[in-house]
Enzyme design. Structure first.
Site, mmCIF file in Angstrom:
data_model
loop_
_atom_site.group_PDB
_atom_site.id
_atom_site.type_symbol
_atom_site.label_atom_id
_atom_site.label_comp_id
_atom_site.label_asym_id
_atom_site.label_seq_id
_atom_site.Cartn_x
_atom_site.Cartn_y
_atom_site.Cartn_z
ATOM 1 N N SER A 83 0.837 -1.208 0.000
ATOM 2 C CA SER A 83 0.000 0.000 0.000
ATOM 3 C C SER A 83 0.868 1.252 0.000
ATOM 4 C CB SER A 83 -0.899 0.028 1.247
ATOM 5 O OG SER A 83 -1.733 -1.099 1.289
ATOM 6 N N ARG A 142 1.209 7.801 5.922
ATOM 7 C CA ARG A 142 0.321 7.012 6.793
ATOM 8 C C ARG A 142 -1.084 7.624 6.852
ATOM 9 N NH1 ARG A 142 0.487 2.562 9.505
ATOM 10 N NH2 ARG A 142 2.683 2.409 8.996
ATOM 11 N N HIS A 167 -2.726 6.565 3.768
ATOM 12 C CA HIS A 167 -3.024 5.132 3.934
ATOM 13 C C HIS A 167 -4.323 4.934 4.728
ATOM 14 C CE1 HIS A 167 -2.326 1.199 6.092
ATOM 15 N NE2 HIS A 167 -2.078 0.826 4.857
#
Lengths: 212, 212
Positions: free
Chosen positions: A20, A42, A45
């Site tokens: 990812s 992040r 994500h």
């Protein structure tokens, strides 16, 4: 079988995150600062929203300050139990840290009601009494940021870091602009976007930061 | 004082949500179905992301089915403790419902590791043993949706509703398309976006749905 139709990638559970992150890296709208990249990536994500490549604002050397505080053991205060639930407590505990959320406590609710202020505001006052290095992870309530700003001005509190990422439509944009002027290290999602998930993701990005 | 500069709206805590919803209503990119509006608007309220005016997909009469199940008392299973934390337990309890998340349980982690599958997948198998009307609120793990699809095909489970809103980059889009073919009532965020916050927001929108 229907599953075949959708061409699932054969990927082991432990590899999903790395894959990812590689996809995010590839799709970033522009290059991002290397020090900030683990945090920005992040958050993307966590949201699948590339707006965060542009709307996250960082005070000078904030990552350095934050890592020093986190790794030295600190007390994180959130404004939702969701954000608290999303923070990796195992890693935090490893560093001697802990996380609190006062929002659902009965005395906080009662005092907020009596004074006609938000529970978030009263929660911040309660946090101001903690005598440990403090990090705030605010993903919901702009009033938490406004009260923090006031407490800082009144020298009742000196947080090591404020993660200011409330989401919403009323006083959210303004509260985030305000907290950036408080003279305290910050990571802020400028504009309306943010959330408890974003607040937790930023804390976790710092907890997982490379080079421990 | 700096606070003046930002023109905060003077609004009472109890009025913030109604004002936010009115702003969302006004900024919607197009008219939305009246029955679905409370759900779509709450998700936008949670994310400040108007993409959800277009990417939420609802199976036929899903709101009617969902309200009947929720109001009759049911067991909600989430795939993160964040989503569990975000669901209004007071209102859920009022209807005789409860919410579980098996992700952090030791036996789930051990079995997932031994079998080389995700904890989400094992969690769904554990949920399949519950003998109560089931609602799934999946905001994180596409493998939860894939395993649910399989368990439905194998007639091991017949959920009353699947809220399928995992977020992410690997197998997420595909898992959401798959679950929409399972023959079970669903609310899905098509595409990459979603999250634990979105899953909780959809449950809460149903819990707060007008006309109880």
């Amino acid at each position: 079988m229907n599953q075949q139709k959708y061409n699932f990638r054969a990927v082991k559970p432990a590899e999903i995150e790395a894959l990812s992150m590689a996809m995010i890296e590839k799709e970033l709208p522009h290059p991002i600062d290397e020090t900030l990249a683990p945090i920005i990536k992040r958050v993307i994500h966590t949201t699948a929203d590339f707006d965060y490549a542009d709307n996250l604002v960082f005070s000078e050397n904030v990552v350095e300050h934050a890592l020093k505080t986190l790794r030295g053991g600190c007390h994180i205060v959130t404004d939702t139990n969701m954000a608290k639930a999303g923070i990796n407590k195992t890693t935090l505990l490893k560093y001697g840290g802990q996380v609190s959320c006062f929002m659902a406590e009965e005395d906080v609710a009662a005092e907020a009601k009596a004074r006609g202020v938000t529970r978030a505001s009263v929660s911040m006052e309660k946090a101001a009494k903690i005598r440990e290095p403090l990090i705030f992870a605010i993903g919901n309530a702009p009033t938490a940021l406004i009260r923090l700003y006031e407490l800082i001005q009144e020298q009742q509190i000196q947080p090591k870091l404020i993660i200011g990422v409330p989401v919403g439509f009323v006083n959210v944009v303004e509260a985030k602009e305000l907290i950036m002027t408080a003279g305290v290290p910050f990571i802020v999602a400028r504009g309306r976007k943010g959330g408890s998930n974003v607040a937790a993701a930023i804390v976790n990005a710092l907890l997982y930061y490379p080079g421990d």
